[in-house]
Design a protein around this motif. Structure first.
Motif, short mmCIF file in Angstrom:
data_model
loop_
_atom_site.label_atom_id
_atom_site.label_comp_id
_atom_site.label_asym_id
_atom_site.label_seq_id
_atom_site.Cartn_x
_atom_site.Cartn_y
_atom_site.Cartn_z
N SER A 1 34.83 -0.97 13.58
CA SER A 1 36.11 -1.52 13.14
C SER A 1 35.98 -2.97 12.67
O SER A 1 36.83 -3.46 11.93
N ILE A 2 34.93 -3.65 13.09
CA ILE A 2 34.70 -5.03 12.65
C ILE A 2 33.91 -5.01 11.36
O ILE A 2 32.81 -4.48 11.30
N ARG A 3 34.48 -5.60 10.31
CA ARG A 3 33.87 -5.52 9.00
C ARG A 3 33.25 -6.84 8.54
O ARG A 3 32.29 -6.84 7.75
N VAL A 4 33.80 -7.95 9.00
CA VAL A 4 33.34 -9.27 8.56
C VAL A 4 33.35 -10.23 9.74
O VAL A 4 34.21 -10.12 10.62
N ILE A 5 32.40 -11.16 9.76
CA ILE A 5 32.34 -12.20 10.80
C ILE A 5 32.57 -13.56 10.15
O ILE A 5 32.02 -13.86 9.08
N ILE A 6 33.38 -14.36 10.80
CA ILE A 6 33.52 -15.77 10.43
C ILE A 6 32.87 -16.59 11.54
O ILE A 6 33.18 -16.42 12.72
N ALA B 1 32.06 -20.95 8.24
CA ALA B 1 33.19 -21.85 7.99
C ALA B 1 32.80 -23.19 8.60
O ALA B 1 32.98 -23.42 9.80
N VAL B 2 32.22 -24.04 7.79
CA VAL B 2 31.58 -25.27 8.28
C VAL B 2 32.64 -26.35 8.46
O VAL B 2 33.10 -26.96 7.50
N ASN B 3 33.01 -26.57 9.71
CA ASN B 3 34.12 -27.46 10.02
C ASN B 3 33.73 -28.92 10.19
O ASN B 3 34.58 -29.80 10.17
N GLY B 4 32.43 -29.18 10.35
CA GLY B 4 31.97 -30.56 10.55
C GLY B 4 30.50 -30.65 10.23
O GLY B 4 29.98 -29.85 9.45
N ALA C 1 21.16 -19.36 6.40
CA ALA C 1 20.94 -17.95 6.68
C ALA C 1 22.18 -17.10 6.42
O ALA C 1 22.06 -15.90 6.15
N CYS C 2 23.36 -17.69 6.50
CA CYS C 2 24.59 -16.93 6.26
C CYS C 2 24.70 -16.56 4.79
O CYS C 2 24.42 -17.37 3.91
N PRO C 3 25.15 -15.35 4.48
CA PRO C 3 25.26 -14.96 3.07
C PRO C 3 26.35 -15.70 2.31
O PRO C 3 26.27 -15.81 1.09
N LEU C 4 27.35 -16.20 3.02
CA LEU C 4 28.45 -16.93 2.39
C LEU C 4 28.79 -18.14 3.25
O LEU C 4 28.66 -18.09 4.47
N ALA C 5 29.24 -19.22 2.60
CA ALA C 5 29.58 -20.43 3.36
C ALA C 5 30.69 -21.19 2.65
O ALA C 5 30.59 -21.48 1.45
N ILE C 6 31.73 -21.51 3.42
CA ILE C 6 32.81 -22.37 2.96
C ILE C 6 32.83 -23.59 3.86
O ILE C 6 32.62 -23.48 5.07
N ALA D 1 26.73 -30.54 -1.37
CA ALA D 1 26.18 -29.26 -0.92
C ALA D 1 26.66 -28.11 -1.80
O ALA D 1 25.90 -27.19 -2.10
N ALA D 2 27.92 -28.16 -2.21
CA ALA D 2 28.44 -27.13 -3.11
C ALA D 2 27.83 -27.26 -4.50
O ALA D 2 27.49 -26.26 -5.14
N ARG D 3 27.66 -28.48 -4.97
CA ARG D 3 27.11 -28.69 -6.32
C ARG D 3 25.70 -28.14 -6.45
O ARG D 3 25.35 -27.56 -7.48
N ILE D 4 24.89 -28.28 -5.40
CA ILE D 4 23.49 -27.84 -5.48
C ILE D 4 23.30 -26.40 -5.02
O ILE D 4 22.19 -25.88 -5.07
N GLY D 5 24.37 -25.75 -4.56
CA GLY D 5 24.28 -24.33 -4.24
C GLY D 5 24.00 -23.99 -2.79
O GLY D 5 23.72 -22.83 -2.48
N LEU D 6 24.11 -24.97 -1.90
CA LEU D 6 23.90 -24.68 -0.48
C LEU D 6 25.08 -23.93 0.12
O LEU D 6 24.92 -23.10 1.01
N ILE D 7 26.29 -24.22 -0.37
CA ILE D 7 27.51 -23.55 0.10
C ILE D 7 28.29 -23.06 -1.12
O ILE D 7 28.02 -23.46 -2.25
N ASN D 8 29.26 -22.20 -0.86
CA ASN D 8 30.04 -21.62 -1.96
C ASN D 8 31.15 -22.53 -2.46
O ASN D 8 31.36 -22.65 -3.67
N GLU D 9 31.89 -23.13 -1.53
CA GLU D 9 33.03 -23.94 -1.95
C GLU D 9 33.45 -24.90 -0.85
O GLU D 9 33.05 -24.75 0.31
#
Length: 264
Positions: A49-54, A107-110, A122-127, A177-185
């Motif tokens: 039932s769990i499809r995505v992890i934050i 979800a990088v808060n700090g 290592a995470c496939p996606l990062a905000i 970090a977003a400009r060089i492609g380390l994170i998505n947005e």
């Protein structure tokens, strides 16, 4: 669930949120935290039932990196102990995150320094929150990044950019970090979890087997030659052919109607 656990887990609908929970230590990655995190991943992998992890952090940090006080005794014990307890455990941790069959959104808060940055890699996606910063300061402790950072970071941002961060230990802003492609947005701090959940909700609408196949194709193929990578891609596609969802997706397209995927 108690607040003194090193990793908190909550589930809302099809989304699990894992929160690194050592705020007094800036969520430094000690052995207990790493092992607890792995246990949560085991449970999530078993729960269809769990499809995505934050993945996020409590307090003002995502993670300041490896817990120096915790791993120093392993290093002092010699090569064999250091490799088994520290490097082996850390690399297994980031490798599990990278290869997990369900999407993990950081979800990088700090601040995300050292091992914390390696988890983001290592995470496939990062905000990221616009208040976050990223760094590879291990060089200041006398060693190279040991949790996969010397391998994943160059693959994300290129050899020269990666080496500048690794060899100087300098930190960069979320915008860089977003400009060089380390994170998505990058979003404002108040919008971070909202945006992460929005992204998770969009992924949940897609057929789960196709999501798994896409993750596997990219993760396994990125370090191979193009021909080997194409073979991985073809194999993942072949596994989709017998599924109901691929037939539903094609039929819905041809019939010009919304698709209704059921995970079969």
């Amino acid at each position: 669930m108690t607040v003194d656990q090193p990793v908190l887990m909550s589930v809302e609908g099809n989304i699990a949120t894992l929160t690194l929970n050592r705020p007094e230590k800036l969520n430094a990655l000690n052995y207990n935290l790493i092992d607890t995190f792995q246990e949560h991943l085991d449970a999530i992998e078993r729960d269809d039932s769990i499809r995505v992890i934050i993945l996020t952090g409590s307090g003002k940090a995502f993670s300041a990196g490896a817990d120096i006080a915790g791993f120093s005794s392993s290093v002092a014990a010699g090569v064999n102990i250091a490799m088994r307890e520290f490097v082996g455990r850390g690399q297994a941790f980031t490798k599990r995150v990278e290869n997990f069959p369900k999407p993990i959104i950081a979800a990088v808060n700090g601040l995300a320094f050292g091992g914390g940055c390696e988890v983001v890699e290592a995470c496939p996606l990062a905000i990221s929150s616009d208040e976050a910063r990223f760094a590879k300061p291990e060089i200041n402790l006398g060693f190279p990044p040991p949790f996969g950072g010397t391998q994943r970071l160059p693959r994300h941002i290129g050899r020269k950019r990666a080496l500048q961060l690794i060899l100087t230990g300098d930190s960069i802003s979320a915008q860089e970090a977003a400009r060089i492609g380390l994170i998505n947005e990058v979003v404002s701090a108040s919008q971070l979890m909202i945006r992460a959940r929005e992204l998770a909700a969009r992924i949940i609408q897609k057929p789960p087997a196709a999501v798994r196949a896409s993750l596997a194709s990219v993760t396994r193929g990125i370090n191979l030659s193009i021909d080997e990578g194409l073979a991985v891609e073809a194999n993942q596609f072949a596994q989709m052919v017998p599924t109901r969802d691929i037939r539903e997706g094609i039929d819905a397209f041809l019939e010009r109607r919304p698709a209704h995927f059921n995970g079969q």
